[in-house]
Scaffold this motif. Structure first.
Motif, PDB file in Angstrom:
ATOM      1  N   ALA A  88      16.885  21.321  28.893  1.00  0.00           N
ATOM      2  CA  ALA A  88      18.235  21.342  28.319  1.00  0.00           C
ATOM      3  C   ALA A  88      18.230  20.879  26.867  1.00  0.00           C
ATOM      4  N   GLN A  89      17.467  19.834  26.571  1.00  0.00           N
ATOM      5  CA  GLN A  89      17.409  19.318  25.202  1.00  0.00           C
ATOM      6  C   GLN A  89      16.752  20.320  24.259  1.00  0.00           C
ATOM      7  N   TYR A  90      15.650  20.917  24.695  1.00  0.00           N
ATOM      8  CA  TYR A  90      14.993  21.928  23.855  1.00  0.00           C
ATOM      9  C   TYR A  90      15.927  23.120  23.624  1.00  0.00           C
ATOM     10  N   ALA A  91      16.591  23.558  24.683  1.00  0.00           N
ATOM     11  CA  ALA A  91      17.480  24.710  24.565  1.00  0.00           C
ATOM     12  C   ALA A  91      18.627  24.419  23.614  1.00  0.00           C
ATOM     13  N   ARG A  92      19.195  23.228  23.716  1.00  0.00           N
ATOM     14  CA  ARG A  92      20.306  22.880  22.835  1.00  0.00           C
ATOM     15  C   ARG A  92      19.860  22.817  21.384  1.00  0.00           C
ATOM     16  N   SER A  93      18.710  22.223  21.148  1.00  0.00           N
ATOM     17  CA  SER A  93      18.222  22.106  19.764  1.00  0.00           C
ATOM     18  C   SER A  93      17.919  23.476  19.160  1.00  0.00           C
ATOM     19  N   LEU A  94      17.261  24.330  19.933  1.00  0.00           N
ATOM     20  CA  LEU A  94      16.909  25.651  19.427  1.00  0.00           C
ATOM     21  C   LEU A  94      18.163  26.507  19.227  1.00  0.00           C
ATOM     22  N   PRO A  98      22.472  16.959  37.317  1.00  0.00           N
ATOM     23  CA  PRO A  98      22.737  18.354  37.694  1.00  0.00           C
ATOM     24  C   PRO A  98      23.844  18.499  38.736  1.00  0.00           C
ATOM     25  N   GLN A  99      23.910  17.587  39.705  1.00  0.00           N
ATOM     26  CA  GLN A  99      24.911  17.706  40.769  1.00  0.00           C
ATOM     27  C   GLN A  99      26.326  17.536  40.207  1.00  0.00           C
ATOM     28  N   ILE A 100      26.529  16.526  39.391  1.00  0.00           N
ATOM     29  CA  ILE A 100      27.854  16.303  38.807  1.00  0.00           C
ATOM     30  C   ILE A 100      28.242  17.474  37.929  1.00  0.00           C
ATOM     31  N   THR A 101      27.317  17.938  37.106  1.00  0.00           N
ATOM     32  CA  THR A 101      27.596  19.069  36.210  1.00  0.00           C
ATOM     33  C   THR A 101      27.988  20.302  37.008  1.00  0.00           C
ATOM     34  N   ALA A 102      27.224  20.617  38.048  1.00  0.00           N
ATOM     35  CA  ALA A 102      27.492  21.813  38.842  1.00  0.00           C
ATOM     36  C   ALA A 102      28.833  21.726  39.556  1.00  0.00           C
ATOM     37  N   TYR A 121      22.578  24.131  27.057  1.00  0.00           N
ATOM     38  CA  TYR A 121      22.275  22.824  27.637  1.00  0.00           C
ATOM     39  C   TYR A 121      22.646  22.822  29.131  1.00  0.00           C
ATOM     40  N   SER A 122      23.814  23.375  29.461  1.00  0.00           N
ATOM     41  CA  SER A 122      24.243  23.434  30.865  1.00  0.00           C
ATOM     42  C   SER A 122      23.241  24.197  31.718  1.00  0.00           C
ATOM     43  N   ALA A 123      22.792  25.341  31.230  1.00  0.00           N
ATOM     44  CA  ALA A 123      21.833  26.141  31.990  1.00  0.00           C
ATOM     45  C   ALA A 123      20.547  25.360  32.226  1.00  0.00           C
ATOM     46  N   VAL A 158      34.630  28.643  32.831  1.00  0.00           N
ATOM     47  CA  VAL A 158      34.115  27.379  32.328  1.00  0.00           C
ATOM     48  C   VAL A 158      32.613  27.331  32.566  1.00  0.00           C
ATOM     49  N   GLN A 159      31.845  27.066  31.503  1.00  0.00           N
ATOM     50  CA  GLN A 159      30.385  27.103  31.632  1.00  0.00           C
ATOM     51  C   GLN A 159      29.701  25.830  31.147  1.00  0.00           C
ATOM     52  N   THR A 160      30.486  24.848  30.703  1.00  0.00           N
ATOM     53  CA  THR A 160      29.886  23.603  30.222  1.00  0.00           C
ATOM     54  C   THR A 160      30.596  22.414  30.845  1.00  0.00           C
ATOM     55  N   LEU A 161      29.915  21.284  30.857  1.00  0.00           N
ATOM     56  CA  LEU A 161      30.488  20.055  31.402  1.00  0.00           C
ATOM     57  C   LEU A 161      31.717  19.628  30.607  1.00  0.00           C
TER      58      LEU A 161
END
Length: 403
Positions: free
Chosen positions: A265-271, A195-199, A283-285, A215-218
């Motif tokens: 993040a994984q569940y959100a990305r899959s759905l 999370p720290q690197i992504t943020a 996934y970012s959120a 920009v909203q994604t890694l």
């Protein structure tokens, strides 16, 4: 400045417009001289004022400063004809021969082009600020007399540097190096669960030095910042104070939050993929939604290192009381895009009567991540979020199975 006339405690001025580059320079310098008296500013006019008011032992300034540029600052310093000459490191994105020829007559101590060579910069600073074989040790300051945990956490909230690191950044960068340079796709794979690197990378990609679509994604952040700056920012995080949790008890709490972030993040990305939505933004959120809790744990380690008492009850109470507000303060101070913050907020609650489909995805992904392995998801499939999203038990079971 030579080894025989090095000051006992150097005073250094850093003038850099971009907040993340400014912070990186500060961390590199403090890693060399943790005791340095440091002034930082974002524009040349302020830097010129500081130079008039204070005697400095070293200046680090960006050529492209607003107001008075770094080259003009260097010119003004050299016109004072100080003996010996005041060390001045000039930074610039300009690497053409004409720019170098323009700067050289003013005798900068070093002319460094961006993205910076971190090892080269560190070596320069060591040569300028340390005698041969010298090291400087700075003790962790004790807590002020009478300081309470609640007051400490209230004060730290607006000063927090964010979450502890989950990923070994040096190893991640090393594994991402290819013969032709840094492989950004591989680097993303190495750090995407942190999370720290992504943020930090998303915030840096949206800072004043960068323009265009938020920009909203890694992945977007890595490509906007490009390889050199991305690598510097990631490696710079390892220089921060207390960025690694050494306290075993606090690390256990952090691991739970890291795992919950990753699951969400994984569940959100899959759905989101299933529903043909922006799955990388979701996934970012998910990865970022526990940033505040993790930042709080880092502050609790500082409390303990300063001599404060801490037990499981106090840790739990602190997370409940301050975790959300730490996250909100960080996301606001780092100016993460509003749309991304709204998705993170949807993880905790759905407010108002109209919801985006991505917000519904985040809400149900968090509910899925919160279920234990012994809990069924039938009730979740019959709930309000699933009905609004128009997903049923079979879809939710399909999403949950891979995790």
């Amino acid at each position: 400045m030579t080894a025989v006339d090095l000051p006992a405690v150097p005073r250094v001025l850093i003038a850099e417009a971009d907040p993340w580059s400014r912070d990186l320079l500060k961390q590199v310098l403090l890693n060399v001289r943790c005791d340095a008296r440091l002034d930082v500013c974002a524009d040349g006019q302020q830097a010129a004022g500081l130079l008039r008011d204070k005697p400095y032992d070293l200046i680090i300034a960006d050529w492209e400063l607003p107001g008075v540029d770094g080259l003009s600052l260097l010119r003004n310093v050299r016109q004072q004809r100080r003996v010996p000459a005041l060390p001045f490191i000039l930074l610039s994105t300009r690497n053409d021969s004409a720019s170098v020829r323009e700067a050289l007559p003013l005798a900068p101590t070093a002319y460094l082009t961006k993205p910076l060579d971190m090892e080269g910069l560190t070596q320069r600073l060591q040569d300028l600020l340390l005698n041969e074989g010298e090291t400087v040790y700075c003790e962790i300051p004790a807590l002020a007399a009478g300081m309470t945990l609640s007051v400490f956490l209230e004060r730290r909230r607006e000063l927090s540097d964010g979450a502890p690191l989950r990923v070994d950044v040096k190893a991640a960068v090393q594994r991402s190096l290819a013969p032709e340079g840094l492989d950004l796709k591989q680097l993303e794979e190495q750090v995407k669960t942190d999370p720290q690197i992504t943020a930090v990378l998303i915030a840096a990609a949206n800072s004043a030095g960068h323009h265009g679509t938020p920009v909203q994604t890694l992945s977007m952040a890595l490509h906007k910042l490009a390889a050199g700056q991305s690598m510097n920012l990631i490696l710079g995080l390892a220089l921060k104070h207390n960025v690694i949790l050494s306290d075993a008890g606090l690390k256990e709490y952090a691991e739970r939050h890291w795992q919950l972030s990753q699951q969400t993040a994984q569940y959100a990305r899959s759905l989101a993929r299933m529903l043909d939505l922006d799955h990388e933004r979701c996934y970012s959120a998910g990865i970022l939604h526990r940033l505040g809790d993790l930042a709080l744990l880092r502050s609790l380690q500082e409390w303990r290192q300063g001599g404060g008492e801490l037990d499981d009850e106090l840790i739990g109470e602190s997370l409940v009381t301050y975790g959300a507000s730490y996250g909100s303060a960080l996301r606001t101070r780092w100016r993460l895009p509003l749309e991304l913050r709204q998705l993170i907020a949807a993880i905790y609650s759905l407010e108002g009567g109209v919801y985006s489909r991505e917000a519904l995805v985040m809400n149900i992904a968090a509910q899925l991540a919160g279920l234990t392995e012994h809990e069924g998801i039938e009730a979740l499939a019959k709930g309000k979020t699933a009905r609004l999203l128009k997903v049923g038990l079979s879809e939710l079971m399909r999403i949950r199975k891979p995790a």
